[in-house]
Scaffold this motif. Sequence first.
Motif, short mmCIF file in Angstrom:
data_model
loop_
_atom_site.label_atom_id
_atom_site.label_comp_id
_atom_site.label_asym_id
_atom_site.label_seq_id
_atom_site.Cartn_x
_atom_site.Cartn_y
_atom_site.Cartn_z
N PRO A 149 0.70 -1.34 0.06
CA PRO A 149 0.06 -0.12 -0.13
C PRO A 149 0.90 1.26 -0.17
N ASP A 150 0.24 2.24 -0.54
CA ASP A 150 1.01 3.68 -0.60
C ASP A 150 0.35 4.71 0.02
N PRO A 151 0.95 5.78 0.15
CA PRO A 151 0.06 7.13 0.79
C PRO A 151 -1.34 7.37 0.41
N ASP A 152 -1.42 7.08 -0.94
CA ASP A 152 -2.96 7.27 -1.44
C ASP A 152 -3.89 6.30 -0.50
N ASP A 153 -3.28 5.15 -0.52
CA ASP A 153 -4.21 4.01 0.20
C ASP A 153 -4.50 4.48 1.63
N LEU A 154 -3.66 5.22 2.09
CA LEU A 154 -3.67 5.57 3.70
C LEU A 154 -4.75 6.79 3.58
N GLU A 155 -4.58 7.71 2.53
CA GLU A 155 -5.63 8.65 2.40
C GLU A 155 -6.88 8.10 2.41
N PHE A 156 -6.95 7.26 1.47
CA PHE A 156 -8.53 6.68 0.92
C PHE A 156 -9.09 5.72 2.49
N THR A 157 -8.25 5.40 3.07
CA THR A 157 -8.62 4.38 4.35
C THR A 157 -9.16 5.44 5.43
N LEU A 158 -8.49 6.70 5.58
CA LEU A 158 -8.71 7.54 6.57
C LEU A 158 -9.98 8.41 6.23
N ALA A 159 -10.40 8.47 4.91
CA ALA A 159 -11.56 9.08 4.46
C ALA A 159 -12.69 8.08 4.55
N VAL A 160 -12.36 6.89 4.47
CA VAL A 160 -13.43 5.96 4.76
C VAL A 160 -13.75 5.84 6.27
N ALA A 161 -12.98 5.86 6.97
CA ALA A 161 -12.92 5.75 8.33
C ALA A 161 -13.67 6.96 8.99
N ASP A 162 -13.64 8.24 8.41
CA ASP A 162 -14.25 9.23 8.93
C ASP A 162 -15.83 9.00 8.37
N ASN A 163 -15.97 8.56 7.17
CA ASN A 163 -17.41 8.24 6.72
C ASN A 163 -18.15 7.27 7.72
N VAL A 164 -17.34 6.21 8.04
CA VAL A 164 -17.93 5.31 8.84
C VAL A 164 -18.13 5.94 10.26
N ALA A 165 -17.42 6.82 10.87
CA ALA A 165 -17.72 7.36 12.07
C ALA A 165 -18.97 8.15 12.18
N LEU A 166 -19.14 8.79 10.86
CA LEU A 166 -20.39 9.63 10.71
C LEU A 166 -21.71 8.41 10.64
N ALA A 167 -21.68 7.26 9.96
CA ALA A 167 -22.60 6.46 10.03
C ALA A 167 -22.94 5.62 11.27
N LEU A 168 -21.61 5.58 12.18
CA LEU A 168 -21.97 4.83 13.19
C LEU A 168 -22.65 6.04 14.28
N LYS A 169 -22.37 7.19 14.03
CA LYS A 169 -22.92 8.35 15.00
C LYS A 169 -24.66 8.35 14.72
N ASN A 170 -24.94 8.23 13.28
CA ASN A 170 -26.29 8.34 13.11
C ASN A 170 -27.23 7.03 13.30
N LEU A 171 -26.29 5.65 13.43
CA LEU A 171 -27.13 4.64 13.80
C LEU A 171 -27.12 4.58 15.32
N ASN A 172 -26.32 5.20 16.20
CA ASN A 172 -26.34 5.05 17.46
C ASN A 172 -27.63 6.18 17.94
N ARG A 173 -27.48 7.35 16.97
CA ARG A 173 -28.60 8.29 17.39
C ARG A 173 -29.98 7.83 17.10
#
Length: 678
Positions: A306-330
């Motif tokens: 994996p390269d830095p772009d893979d890291l970027e993409f994974t972090l972007a996905v993680a932030d989207n997952v956090a938002l989805a979990l927040k909405n589900l918990n709410r």
Amino acid sequence: MIAYLVIREGSKWTDVFRLIPGRTVTVGRAPTNQIVIKDERCSRHHAEIFLTQGNWTLRDLDSRNGTVLGDDSVKGDISLEPGDVIRIAHAQLAFVDDLSAAFPDSNSIIKQKVDPEVVLDDETVLGASDESSVLSGFEPTTITHRKGQTKFLEPSDEEEANTSRLGHAAAKLCRFSFELANQVDIPSVANLTLTGLLESTRVDAGAVLLLPRDFDGVAEGEDLEVIASHAESEPNYHRISNFLATTVLRECEALLARNVEDDSMLSVKDSKGELHATSIICAPIRQGKRVDGLIHLYSTSSTRVPDPDDLEFTLAVADNVALALKNLNRQQELAENLTLTQDEIVQLRERLGAESEIVGSSQAMQKVHQEITRAAPSRATVLIRGESGVGKELVARAVHFASPRKKGPFVCLNCAALSETLLESELFGHERGAFTGATDRKIGKFEAADQGTLMLDEIGEMSPNIQAKFLRVLEGHPYERVGGSEAIKIDARVIAATNRDLEKDVSVGSFRRDLYFRLHVLEIRVPPLRKRTSDVIELANHFLHRFNVETGRRIRGFTTEGLDRLQHYRWPGNVRELKNVVERAVVLARADEIDVSDLMLSNLATAGDTADLTTSISGYEPATLDEIERRHILATLHNTGWNKSRTAKILGIERSTLDRKIRRYELDSDIPRRGHSA
């Protein structure tokens, strides 16, 4: 068969809607549509798109201004092809099966901003001093990149060397965000996340790990729970090391590590100590400054690094997952709060003894339901009439809870239960010291019912003095508390109930004529139980179930003879009497079915029977009880030929009592000349 509608309103692309097989998508002006177009030229339910025989199909729903596909108006069902543009009012909906096709200019317009203080490029290596702050002196270093924020979610002012790949990643991220928002639970979110990351990055295994929902304290790697995991080249996923997981949880940064075979603290090992990774990506799932979990990805092959772009993409996905979990918990919290509130409402209604619905499906009760429906939306005063025990208060509650005032208070007062002085105090309140015993200010029922409904039961028992003051408040004038001088104005709807003949009371002067006409705006008549016998069994079973629950008994029902007795009884006490009869039977029944012997029924005549008897004898005319008794005794004497013994037996009195009444009413003068028999 998954496709997308890219929505454009005016000159701007505004939204992307995913089409899912098995779901029909409706388009229109009404807010109940999946795609809402706020334009008067758009019908409330304008068109729909659905999958049939393997093709996405467009259908116009007889809209007023029509639907246009390309340059042609839509008539009937038309299959859609990628690139078709649907025009509805001022909106355009582009149909595509590849989301990247919706952004043809993405390579030239997507820019990414690079922060050199945060991102380390491939030629930059951390020094030993930097290593010590992160890995406590282990060497050689394997962490080559760190990221605090992803450039995929930030606007960029600089050109990227590899813009084509960046645009492709941005399109994937956009599609992934929409798919993520449609998940209904946390495992679905985790599995979708892994599927998307394994397809888009140079890794072949990974997992989503989360802290427990109620976790409180400083998180360690061992506190994480694996929600979803997947490994392509091996049978099992191998968990992230506690050291690396703890580092990500505490520093709240995503990291990319290579050559992890040489670092025992970062490497992924199985129970036998064998290495299972050459490179690792680990990204925190964070909400603000709090980390709720992490995404762990690794590669098991030296050819997939994996390269830095893979890291970027994974972090972007993680932030989207956090938002989805927040909405589900709410959503879960709202559902739990709603369930708790509903339970509390049920408990409060049970404590107050308020029924949640009116029981009875007869034609007479259906008419009552219709009258309630018509009366509820209005602000007008309602007069509920019916015999005692028919459920007038229950009808008043139904009117209140079906009205716009349902969120306001419902206050009930029985006017027959209080003296004139106490009734005035209860209705209008009093000030401290207004009379003996008034030690504090008291709020009256009118004030308590402000913005709600005030029900006054037995309104015909109200004294003339209280009627005058009550009428003034009904007409919208302010009033004063007893012993007070402050003018009080309230907004409460009044529902009155009575079992009296108010018209007769008006004619004899015991009830104010002007108050009668002020109350008699909307009238609901509740029929007595004897006039809706088809409801008797339904009510009896309702009360049987209720008292079974309250007492813990297991009465199965009524015997055939018991049901027949219930249906043929006249019920002078109406529903109230039926309720008490069933309650007593449930408590005292010795068998598992209620029989005739368990039913304690009275011999009282109903109010209707009395009225019918009076009318059938002579028609109605005002008379005292003494006059009615005189006439009845005289009629009985004439019927028996003045045989006093037989007359006394029919009347149920002693012969000596009959003689006294004959002398009292001077009936001797009416004795026939031919004589009478002793």
